[in-house]
Every structure is written in structure tokens, then in C-alpha cells.
Scaffold this motif. Structure first.
Motif, PDB file in Angstrom:
ATOM      1  N   GLY A  20       0.782  -1.232   0.000  1.00 18.99           N
ATOM      2  CA  GLY A  20       0.000   0.000   0.000  1.00 18.99           C
ATOM      3  C   GLY A  20       0.814   1.282   0.000  1.00 18.99           C
ATOM      4  O   GLY A  20       0.271   2.372   0.100  1.00 18.99           O
ATOM      5  N   HIS A  21       2.137   1.128  -0.114  1.00 21.10           N
ATOM      6  CA  HIS A  21       2.981   2.328  -0.166  1.00 21.10           C
ATOM      7  C   HIS A  21       3.260   2.680  -1.626  1.00 21.10           C
ATOM      8  O   HIS A  21       3.341   1.794  -2.467  1.00 21.10           O
ATOM      9  CB  HIS A  21       4.307   2.087   0.549  1.00 21.10           C
ATOM     10  N   GLU A  22       3.423   3.947  -1.892  1.00 18.01           N
ATOM     11  CA  GLU A  22       3.815   4.361  -3.244  1.00 18.01           C
ATOM     12  C   GLU A  22       5.126   3.633  -3.613  1.00 18.01           C
ATOM     13  O   GLU A  22       5.223   2.997  -4.655  1.00 18.01           O
ATOM     14  CB  GLU A  22       3.997   5.883  -3.290  1.00 18.01           C
ATOM     15  N   LEU A  95      16.519  10.359  -3.886  1.00 19.99           N
ATOM     16  CA  LEU A  95      15.981  10.371  -5.254  1.00 19.99           C
ATOM     17  C   LEU A  95      14.983   9.221  -5.450  1.00 19.99           C
ATOM     18  O   LEU A  95      13.915   9.397  -6.048  1.00 19.99           O
ATOM     19  CB  LEU A  95      17.153  10.223  -6.227  1.00 19.99           C
ATOM     20  N   LEU A  96      15.348   8.065  -4.912  1.00 19.59           N
ATOM     21  CA  LEU A  96      14.473   6.891  -5.035  1.00 19.59           C
ATOM     22  C   LEU A  96      13.142   7.135  -4.312  1.00 19.59           C
ATOM     23  O   LEU A  96      12.086   6.715  -4.770  1.00 19.59           O
ATOM     24  CB  LEU A  96      15.195   5.686  -4.420  1.00 19.59           C
ATOM     25  N   ARG A  97      13.203   7.815  -3.204  1.00 17.77           N
ATOM     26  CA  ARG A  97      11.975   8.131  -2.456  1.00 17.77           C
ATOM     27  C   ARG A  97      11.118   9.144  -3.207  1.00 17.77           C
ATOM     28  O   ARG A  97       9.903   9.089  -3.191  1.00 17.77           O
ATOM     29  CB  ARG A  97      12.305   8.759  -1.096  1.00 17.77           C
ATOM     30  N   GLU A  98      11.807  10.119  -3.836  1.00 11.39           N
ATOM     31  CA  GLU A  98      11.081  11.258  -4.399  1.00 11.39           C
ATOM     32  C   GLU A  98      10.640  11.050  -5.838  1.00 11.39           C
ATOM     33  O   GLU A  98       9.775  11.769  -6.326  1.00 11.39           O
ATOM     34  CB  GLU A  98      11.965  12.518  -4.299  1.00 11.39           C
ATOM     35  N   THR A  99      11.232  10.074  -6.516  1.00 11.24           N
ATOM     36  CA  THR A  99      10.911   9.862  -7.936  1.00 11.24           C
ATOM     37  C   THR A  99       9.640   9.023  -8.053  1.00 11.24           C
ATOM     38  O   THR A  99       9.526   7.976  -7.416  1.00 11.24           O
ATOM     39  CB  THR A  99      12.088   9.149  -8.643  1.00 11.24           C
ATOM     40  N   PRO A 100       8.669   9.469  -8.855  1.00 10.24           N
ATOM     41  CA  PRO A 100       7.442   8.686  -8.996  1.00 10.24           C
ATOM     42  C   PRO A 100       7.715   7.305  -9.596  1.00 10.24           C
ATOM     43  O   PRO A 100       8.620   7.151 -10.424  1.00 10.24           O
ATOM     44  CB  PRO A 100       6.598   9.521  -9.974  1.00 10.24           C
ATOM     45  N   VAL A 101       6.944   6.335  -9.161  1.00 15.68           N
ATOM     46  CA  VAL A 101       7.014   4.994  -9.750  1.00 15.68           C
ATOM     47  C   VAL A 101       6.755   5.137 -11.253  1.00 15.68           C
ATOM     48  O   VAL A 101       5.871   5.904 -11.663  1.00 15.68           O
ATOM     49  CB  VAL A 101       5.965   4.074  -9.078  1.00 15.68           C
ATOM     50  N   ARG A 128       7.720  -1.105  -6.668  1.00 17.30           N
ATOM     51  CA  ARG A 128       7.206  -0.355  -5.508  1.00 17.30           C
ATOM     52  C   ARG A 128       7.906  -0.747  -4.216  1.00 17.30           C
ATOM     53  O   ARG A 128       7.671  -0.153  -3.171  1.00 17.30           O
ATOM     54  CB  ARG A 128       5.697  -0.571  -5.364  1.00 17.30           C
ATOM     55  N   ILE A 129       8.751  -1.787  -4.298  1.00 23.03           N
ATOM     56  CA  ILE A 129       9.533  -2.202  -3.127  1.00 23.03           C
ATOM     57  C   ILE A 129      10.997  -2.212  -3.537  1.00 23.03           C
ATOM     58  O   ILE A 129      11.376  -2.866  -4.516  1.00 23.03           O
ATOM     59  CB  ILE A 129       9.107  -3.598  -2.637  1.00 23.03           C
TER      60      ILE A 129
END
Ligand SMILES: Nc1ncnc2c1ncn2[C@@H]1O[C@H](COP(=O)(O)OP(=O)(O)OP(=O)(O)O)[C@@H](O)[C@H]1O
Ligand SMILES: [Mg+2]
Length: 221
Positions: A20-22, A95-101, A128-129
Motif C-alpha cells: 500500500g505504499h507508493e 531520489l528513489l523516495r522522491e521519484t514517482p514509480v 514499488r519495493i
């Protein structure tokens, strides 16, 4: 399937990774030779099998290049906290956190055969993981300057432990296979690897879950 009271299969561990996480960044910390890379690969496969796209994003790719270590007279200490580019690792975690999937984030890998990092060894895009595995994910700046920000960039962090004799045997074997003589391998293990292991062990209590390999599964400590 559970083999013993508290022994978890990799499939069961995969179920411990929240959905359920982005994008969920799960750290797997632990001493050298504990089996972090192995666990990360097994967990990644189990997540993919469960239709949960995952990728391994190791810390190892942030090793400084040998020519840089040589220039700093630090080649013999390779593997210690200051022989990595912690700032780039932290910047890329952000960057990995902030970049959209769906948008590519290149991630370096470490190639043991040439003993050097490979830029953009893997591209994170739709996963997503992200399984972020490495030694120095749970340190404070007092323990090793420059690493403290890592933990805050991970959603959770597990710790994979192994008994010291097991670590020693695995590390000796690795160094001998890598071309060192038995004496050189012993010196590297005693003088560097096990000191790193002690530093990392002091960060174990900060983990959300502590695991030890047990048979084909992992025991929760
Ligand atoms: N559950 C396990 N049971 C038995 N052997 C294992 C297990 N996990 C890993 N190993 C073995 O231990 C050795 C070290 O494993 P691995 O490379 O995964 O460790 P690591 O923690 O990633 O080490 P490093 O910090 O140096 O990268 C390998 O030879 C691997 O095959
Ligand atoms: Mg590894």
C-alpha cells in the motif's frame, strides 16, 4: 510453511513487507558475510512471485573506486565506512523516495569479479519495493560520520545476524577465492572485516526486526 516455532520461510518474510505504499524502501543491514545479499535476492524473488514488483538496491555500489582508495592510501581498508561514497548513497536514496514509480532511477552495483562498482547496474522504475541491503544502514554519525541520514530514508530496516565463527569462515573463504593467501585473508578478516562487524553490531538494536539464518529459513531474534 513454518519449519520450527520461530523459523520463517522467505515467503513468510515477504508477507512482513507492508503493502500500500507508493514505494517502500526496506533496509537489510548486518555484518559482512551475514548473507544480506542472499536474503535480499531471495526476498526479491518471493515478492515478485507474489506479484509485488521489487528490486534490490545494494549499498555496495557506492564503494569508492580503487584508484581513489589508492590515492587516499585506504585500499587495504576497503569496506570500512569511509571507503564508501556515503553522500551519493544518501542522495540516491532520497531520489528513489522522491521519484514517482514509472520514472527511471539508475542505481550502481558492485562487481566482485573486477572489485569495482558499475554505474547504473540496475534501473529502478516500476518497482514499488526497493530492498536496500548493506552494512552501514543503521549507524549514527558518532559511530561513522556521514551515515546517520540513511535510516531516516528507509521505511523500515531489518538486521541479518550470523555467529562470528560463521562470518569468519565465510570471509576467509571469500578472500582466498578472491586471490589472497590464507595469511593475507586472515589479516584482512581480523584487521578490517571483524572490526567493521563490531561497529555494525553496535547498531543492531536500532533494527525493526533481527533475523538469523536457520536451515532453509530465518529465525526471528
Ligand atoms: N542462509 C544461508 N545459509 C548458508 N549460507 C548462506 C546463507 N546466506 C548466505 N550464505 C552464504 O554466505 C556467504 C555470504 O553471503 P552474502 O554474500 O549474501 O553475504 P553479505 O552479507 O551480502 O556479505 P557482504 O556484506 O560482504 O556483501 C555466501 O557464500 C553465501 O552463499
Ligand atoms: Mg553482500
Amino acid at each position: 510453511m513454518t519449519w520450527a516455532n520461530d523459523t520463517l520461510s522467505v515467503g513468510e518474510l515477504a508477507q512482513r513487507v507492508p503493502a500500500g505504499h507508493e514505494r517502500f524502501l526496506l533496509g537489510i543491514a548486518g555484518p559482512p558475510g551475514a548473507g544480506k545479499s542472499t536474503l535480499a535476492q531471495l526476498l526479491c524473488r518471493a515478492l515478485i512471485d507474489a506479484a509485488r514488483p521489487a528490486v534490490v538496491a545494494p549499498m555496495d555500489g557506492y564503494h569508492l573506486r580503487n584508484e581513489v582508495l589508492l590515492a587516499r592510501n585506504a585500499l587495504a581498508r576497503k569496506g570500512e565506512p569511509d571507503t564508501f561514497d556515503a553522500a551519493s548513497f544518501i542522495a540516491d536514496l532520497r531520489l528513489l523516495r522522491e521519484t514517482p514509480v514509472g520514472v527511471a532511477v539508475p542505481w550502481p552495483l558492485f562487481d566482485r569479479r573486477i572489485d569495482e562498482p558499475t554505474e547504473a547496474g540496475v534501473i529502478v522504475r516500476d518497482e514499488r519495493i526497493a530492498l536496500v541491503e548493506g552494512n552501514y544502514l543503521l549507524l549514527t554519525d558518532d559511530e561513522a560520520p556521514g551515515w546517520a541520514e540513511v535510516r531516516g530514508l528507509l521505511d523500515a530496516c531489518w538486521y541479518l545476524d550470523a555467529p562470528r565463527p560463521v562470518l569468519t569462515e565465510r570471509l576467509l573463504h571469500r578472500h582466498i577465492v578472491g586471490g589472497r593467501t590464507p595469511d593475507q585473508a586472515s589479516a584482512k578478516v581480523a584487521g578490517s572485516d571483524l572490526r567493521n562487524a563490531d561497529l555494525i553490531a553496535a547498531s543492531r538494536h536500532r533494527a525493526d526486526l533481527v533475523l538469523t539464518a536457520a536451515g532453509r529459513g530465518y529465525r526471528e531474534n
